[in-house]
Structure formats: C-alpha cells, structure tokens
Design an enzyme around this catalytic site. Structure first.
Site, PDB file in Angstrom:
ATOM      1  N   ASP A 125     -17.801   2.443  10.437  1.00 33.21           N
ATOM      2  CA  ASP A 125     -17.218   0.700   9.379  1.00 33.21           C
ATOM      3  C   ASP A 125     -17.677  -0.167   9.344  1.00 33.21           C
ATOM      4  OD1 ASP A 125     -13.973   0.769   8.683  1.00 33.21           O
ATOM      5  OD2 ASP A 125     -14.210   2.190  10.325  1.00 33.21           O
ATOM      6  N   GLU A 150     -14.812  -6.742   4.778  1.00 34.43           N
ATOM      7  CA  GLU A 150     -13.842  -6.261   5.856  1.00 34.43           C
ATOM      8  C   GLU A 150     -14.080  -6.933   7.171  1.00 34.43           C
ATOM      9  OE1 GLU A 150     -11.624  -2.508   5.938  1.00 34.43           O
ATOM     10  OE2 GLU A 150      -9.963  -3.492   6.485  1.00 34.43           O
ATOM     11  N   ASP A 213     -15.146  -2.797   0.840  1.00 40.44           N
ATOM     12  CA  ASP A 213     -14.283  -2.360   2.366  1.00 40.44           C
ATOM     13  C   ASP A 213     -15.095  -1.096   2.480  1.00 40.44           C
ATOM     14  OD1 ASP A 213     -12.467  -1.015   3.883  1.00 40.44           O
ATOM     15  OD2 ASP A 213     -11.536  -1.361   1.904  1.00 40.44           O
ATOM     16  N   ILE A 215     -15.557   1.562   4.482  1.00 34.68           N
ATOM     17  CA  ILE A 215     -14.752   2.146   4.757  1.00 34.68           C
ATOM     18  C   ILE A 215     -12.777   1.887   4.690  1.00 34.68           C
ATOM     19  CG2 ILE A 215     -13.847   4.437   5.757  1.00 34.68           C
ATOM     20  CD1 ILE A 215     -16.232   4.342   8.093  1.00 34.68           C
ATOM     21  N   ASP A 216     -12.925   2.176   3.162  1.00 34.78           N
ATOM     22  CA  ASP A 216     -12.193   2.066   2.635  1.00 34.78           C
ATOM     23  C   ASP A 216     -11.355   3.398   3.301  1.00 34.78           C
ATOM     24  OD1 ASP A 216      -9.332   1.580   1.558  1.00 34.78           O
ATOM     25  OD2 ASP A 216      -9.887   2.173  -0.646  1.00 34.78           O
ATOM     26  N   THR A 218      -9.840   4.395   6.242  1.00 33.45           N
ATOM     27  CA  THR A 218     -10.405   4.262   7.522  1.00 33.45           C
ATOM     28  C   THR A 218      -9.389   5.284   8.896  1.00 33.45           C
ATOM     29  OG1 THR A 218     -10.783   2.614   8.296  1.00 33.45           O
ATOM     30  CG2 THR A 218     -11.000   4.102  10.300  1.00 33.45           C
ATOM     31  N   HIS A 312       2.043   2.597   3.932  1.00 37.58           N
ATOM     32  CA  HIS A 312       1.027   1.903   3.032  1.00 37.58           C
ATOM     33  C   HIS A 312       1.576   1.170   1.787  1.00 37.58           C
ATOM     34  CE1 HIS A 312      -3.346   2.042   5.712  1.00 37.58           C
ATOM     35  NE2 HIS A 312      -2.039   2.082   5.931  1.00 37.58           N
ATOM     36  N   SER A 336      -7.368   6.465   0.866  1.00 35.62           N
ATOM     37  CA  SER A 336      -8.106   4.928  -0.172  1.00 35.62           C
ATOM     38  C   SER A 336      -8.421   4.918  -1.541  1.00 35.62           C
ATOM     39  CB  SER A 336      -9.397   6.113   0.338  1.00 35.62           C
ATOM     40  OG  SER A 336      -9.864   6.539  -0.446  1.00 35.62           O
ATOM     41  N   LYS A 339      -8.014   7.299  -4.896  1.00 30.63           N
ATOM     42  CA  LYS A 339      -7.247   7.488  -5.738  1.00 30.63           C
ATOM     43  C   LYS A 339      -7.781   7.337  -7.237  1.00 30.63           C
ATOM     44  CE  LYS A 339      -3.955   5.945  -2.847  1.00 30.63           C
ATOM     45  NZ  LYS A 339      -4.562   5.618  -1.723  1.00 30.63           N
ATOM     46  N   ARG A 353       1.631   2.438  -5.816  1.00 30.78           N
ATOM     47  CA  ARG A 353       1.378   1.521  -4.152  1.00 30.78           C
ATOM     48  C   ARG A 353       2.224   0.145  -4.337  1.00 30.78           C
ATOM     49  NH1 ARG A 353      -2.829   1.729  -1.712  1.00 30.78           N
ATOM     50  NH2 ARG A 353      -3.143  -0.300   0.518  1.00 30.78           N
ATOM     51  N   ASP A 365     -10.034  -4.226  -0.947  1.00 28.96           N
ATOM     52  CA  ASP A 365      -9.302  -2.646  -1.020  1.00 28.96           C
ATOM     53  C   ASP A 365      -8.968  -2.434  -2.279  1.00 28.96           C
ATOM     54  OD1 ASP A 365      -8.595  -1.854   1.129  1.00 28.96           O
ATOM     55  OD2 ASP A 365      -6.812  -3.251   1.272  1.00 28.96           O
TER      56      ASP A 365
HETATM   57  P1  AMP Z   1      -4.435   3.537   1.037  1.00 31.08           P
HETATM   58  O1  AMP Z   1      -5.248   4.531   1.667  1.00 31.08           O
HETATM   59  O2  AMP Z   1      -4.758   3.888  -0.320  1.00 31.08           O
HETATM   60  O3  AMP Z   1      -2.906   4.043   1.903  1.00 31.08           O
HETATM   61  O4  AMP Z   1      -4.948   2.272   1.313  1.00 31.08           O
HETATM   62  C1  AMP Z   1      -6.067   1.957   2.224  1.00 31.08           C
HETATM   63  C2  AMP Z   1      -6.232   0.429   3.114  1.00 31.08           C
HETATM   64  O5  AMP Z   1      -4.130   0.111   3.374  1.00 31.08           O
HETATM   65  C3  AMP Z   1      -6.682   0.425   3.741  1.00 31.08           C
HETATM   66  O6  AMP Z   1      -8.392  -0.094   3.843  1.00 31.08           O
HETATM   67  C4  AMP Z   1      -6.505  -1.621   4.176  1.00 31.08           C
HETATM   68  O7  AMP Z   1      -6.740  -2.308   4.472  1.00 31.08           O
HETATM   69  C5  AMP Z   1      -4.280  -1.131   3.304  1.00 31.08           C
HETATM   70  N1  AMP Z   1      -3.617  -0.934   4.416  1.00 31.08           N
HETATM   71  C6  AMP Z   1      -3.586  -1.588   5.912  1.00 31.08           C
HETATM   72  N2  AMP Z   1      -2.153  -1.633   6.779  1.00 31.08           N
HETATM   73  C7  AMP Z   1      -1.526  -1.567   5.054  1.00 31.08           C
HETATM   74  C8  AMP Z   1       0.309  -1.603   4.897  1.00 31.08           C
HETATM   75  N3  AMP Z   1       1.000  -1.960   6.056  1.00 31.08           N
HETATM   76  N4  AMP Z   1       0.311  -1.752   3.493  1.00 31.08           N
HETATM   77  C9  AMP Z   1      -0.582  -1.868   2.999  1.00 31.08           C
HETATM   78  N5  AMP Z   1      -1.220  -1.510   2.733  1.00 31.08           N
HETATM   79  C10 AMP Z   1      -2.499  -1.393   4.315  1.00 31.08           C
HETATM   80 MG    MG Z   2      -9.260  -0.300   2.584  1.00 35.04          MG
END
Ligand code: AMP
Ligand code: MG
Length: 429
Positions: A125, A150, A213, A215-216, A218, A312, A336, A339, A353, A365
């Site tokens: 990251d 980030e 970001d 690394i989106d 992680t 998430h 990430s 998508k 989402r 993000d």
């Molecule tokens: P995804 O891989 O689409 O689920 O999204 C990843 C991103 O979700 C990360 O980069 C975080 O910034 C973000 N994230 C972290 N915690 C949460 C949460 N509780 N709800 C929604 N997004 C989150």
């Molecule tokens: Mg992210």
C-alpha cells in the site's frame, strides 16, 4: 505482449479495437485522433436530490458509444485535453502495479501490520502510494501537485515500524531501478515518508487534485484475489480522468462461459478521459481497445457485482434487489474497483454497494471507477439516484449506497432499490 494475451483480448466480445497509428508501447497515451464523444451522463441532474431522471439527447439513446461521428460534429468547441495527465497516470499506476505484484508473489506474514482502525495494510500500500506520487511529479514537472490519497506516514514513523519502512524503501528503489525510466539517486527513508505524506490534500471543488487508492481491496490483495491501483483526477470538483490497474483481473470476461478456464491471462489497465471513452489494455502492454458497458435491457440476463466482503456491502439487501429485478445469475463477488473495470467492458450489468449505516465512502474508493464506467456508457448514482459528488473533500456525501448500471436498466434498478430499502434494514456500523 504475449500472443495469448492478444488472443484473449481479441476474444472479448464487447471490445471495439481502437486504431492506434503507431506501434503500441507499454505506456501509451491516447491517440489525438480519438473521437470525442458527446457524453450525456453529465446531463443528469447535478445538484438535485430528487430521484434519477436521465435527460437524454437524441444521440444518447443509442447504446453504442463507439459510433460517435454525429455526436462529434455537435461539439462546437474541443473539450479540454488531459492527454498528458492520462499518460502520466497510466505510467504511475502500471509501475505501482508491478511493485504490488512482486509483493503479492512473496507475501509474508511480516508484510501485514495493523493500522489503528485494524484494517490490514501492507508494505505494498505504502510502496504503491510512493511510486504513484513520484511518477506523477516526475512526468508532470512544474505543475502544482495536489494528491488526495489513502495512506499517511503516521504509523511508519513509529519505532517498531522501522523494519517495514526499510522494506518499503528498498521495494520502491528496486522498482524504479528495474523500470529504468528515472535516473535518480536512491530515495531515503525520509524521502519515502515525505512522499507518502504528499497525499494529504483535502481535495475540493477548486483546481486539480489527484485521487489515489494505492491498493483498493487490500483484503483481496492479502487473499491473493482481486485488487486495484485506482487513480483519478479531479478538475474543479469533477472527475476528468481515471485509471484502474487490476493485476489479477483476467483479460477475458469474468462472467462468461470462459470464467472457469484455468491459467487465464490476467492483468488489465483501464483508462478513461472525459468525453474520450474508456479503453482497456493488458498491463504488460497491448493496443488499447475501447470498451462499453453491457447494453442489456433485460434484468434476467443482468449479472451483478458486489463486494466479496459482506462487511463492506449488504449481501441480503442486494439479494432482495436482484430478486425484485428478476436477475437470474448468482452475484459475482469480487474485491475492489476491479468491479467497475469489469462492468465497463460488459462483464455483468449491475454493481450494488450498500455499506452499513453510518459508513462514509471515501472519494479514492470510487473516483477512478466512476469515470471508467461513465465513459463506457454507464451510470453511477447513490441509492436515491443522485450523481456522485467528488467535490466535497475526502468523503463522498451520499444517500445510503452506490448503484451502477447502464442507462436503460437504471430506472428499474432504482425502483427495486427503493422498494428493497423499505423491506431490508441495513445494519449500523
Ligand atoms: P470492496 O473491495 O469493493 O469491498 O471495497 C474495498 C474498500 O472498502 C476498501 O478500500 C475500504 O476503503 C472500503 N471499506 C472498508 N471498510 C468498509 C466498510 N465497513 N463498509 C464499506 N466499505 C468499507
Ligand atoms: Mg479502497
């Protein structure tokens, strides 16, 4: 580029080959002959909080953004060009992806530490953030530089993080040397900390701000799954370009019958510039091809994406929405902004989402993914149909969730979302 990658690219049914005039190089900028596209997404209401109401021009009802000659003739003045910034962004994200791929290959437990919010963060990251900031400043000298990113150096300045800092410093220097584009003396640990903190800008509605970001996803990165290096540029609060480097995303559709083919070639670079469309190329350098979101009007054939991590995004709410719409396929769960990339080339037709109540989405993000989908003919709004507003600083201010699809499906999707939100409660943070 490997012949197999080219074959894989050419098999993508939704892709329209661009016609680059010269041989492609790994870090191509777009050809100046790219036809400007009258892009009607930005004719959506921009400041209203009422429900979604697309205002389509006569040309926008066409589902194809590739045939835009009539649209081009309607443009009285040439749109502002961000070609140089886009070339720099592609180079920055590609180099950062190389560092991430190397780290992921040899991921050791010691590469994982905990930030104060307990989310995993890796040397990759930080290394990725340093490389992107470094490359942008090298490629765009003499320009004001503002980066909303980030990571910050707070944890790395602690005594117990010195080993990690050394590892990041070595990784960054090795990546720069192996690339060979920049003849600079090795960066010191102090340089690394300073460059990480170049990402502390607040963004906003004035001037230009990079949004990163490093690394989106992680968690996907740590699992060996999907992740993305996501870099966008805001100009006066609007996203004007975006790049998504997705090292583990196959070049072929991930929702087609090919999805279970073993050893598929992976590594995609999506890039989009306002009014110029969205392109995809392989991370190891292939001719960019123009991509387009799915044209389907039929929810029954509209596969949908959501987060792999249930924490998430509510899988039960998305399940309810999909059922109301009549979606037949099982959800495709990946990490990430990959998508958004997959959606932009027509793998599936919907991205849902819905984070827990109280969660505040950050601009890094979504900024790059938003323009990648928008320039491919898609629409991204909040759950009430409002356009996403990236001009308010580091956070997106929005109603409930984010939904993404094509223009034809959006009205039905919004209706299903509104109905499901009355029936399925989102948990609070
Ligand atoms: P995804 O891989 O689409 O689920 O999204 C990843 C991103 O979700 C990360 O980069 C975080 O910034 C973000 N994230 C972290 N915690 C949460 C949460 N509780 N709800 C929604 N997004 C989150
Ligand atoms: Mg992210």
């Amino acid at each position: 580029m490997a012949a197999s990658s080219l074959t894989a690219l050419s098999r993508l049914v939704h892709l329209t080959p661009s016609s680059p005039k010269s041989n492609p190089k790994p870090f191509l900028s777009f050809s100046s002959s790219t036809v400007p596209i009258l892009f009607t997404f930005f004719t959506l209401k921009l400041n209203s909080s009422s429900s979604y109401s697309p205002i389509l021009s006569s040309s926008s009802s066409s589902s194809s953004l590739s045939s835009s000659s009539s649209s081009a003739s309607l443009n009285s003045s040439a749109p502002m060009s961000y070609d140089k910034q886009l070339a720099a962004a592609k180079k920055a994200a590609s180099l950062a992806a190389r560092l991430c791929q190397n780290v992921q290959k040899g991921l050791l437990q010691s590469d994982v530490q905990s930030k104060s919010d307990k989310s995993p963060v890796t040397v990759a990251d930080y290394g990725s953030q340093v490389l992107v900031s470094f490359v942008l400043q090298k490629e765009l000298p003499g320009q004001a530089f503002s980066l909303v990113a980030e990571e910050d150096s707070g944890d790395l300045r602690k005594e117990e993080s010195q080993e990690t800092l050394e590892r990041i410093t070595k990784l960054v220097n090795d990546t720069i040397v192996n690339d060979g584009s920049y003849k600079v003396s090795p960066l010191s640990k102090g340089d690394i900390l300073t460059i990480i903190d170049s990402g502390m800008s607040e963004g906003g509605s004035n001037g230009q701000h990079w949004v990163l970001d490093p690394i989106d996803g992680t968690k996907g990165f740590l699992r060996g799954d999907q992740y993305a290096i996501a870099l966008g540029l805001l100009d006066e609060g609007k996203v004007v370009l975006g790049v998504l480097a997705c090292p583990n995303l196959p070049l072929e559709s991930i929702t087609s019958e090919h999805q279970n083919t073993p050893n598929r070639v992976a590594g995609c670079l999506f890039s989009a510039q306002l009014s110029c469309g969205t392109y995809m190329e392989s991370l190891d350098g292939s001719p960019p091809v123009k991509v387009h979101v799915s044209n389907t009007e039929n929810p029954e054939e509209a596969a949908f994406f959501e987060s792999y991590e249930a924490a998430h995004s509510s899988h039960s709410l998305s399940g309810s929405i999909a059922k109301k719409l009549g979606v037949k396929a099982a959800p495709v769960r990946i990490d990430s902004q990959a998508k958004y990339g997959a959606l932009s080339r027509g793998d599936g037709a919907i991205y849902l989402r819905f984070p827990n109540k109280g969660y505040r989405e950050k601009i890094w993000d979504h900024a790059a993914g938003y323009i990648v989908v928008a320039e491919a003919g898609g629409v991204a709004t909040d759950a009430a149909g409002n356009p996403l507003d990236f001009s308010k600083g580091r956070y997106l201010d929005l109603d409930t969730g984010i939904i993404v699809t094509n223009r034809k499906l959006m009205p039905a999707l919004l209706k299903a979302v509104q109905e499901s939100l009355k029936e399925v409660a989102l948990p609070s943070l």
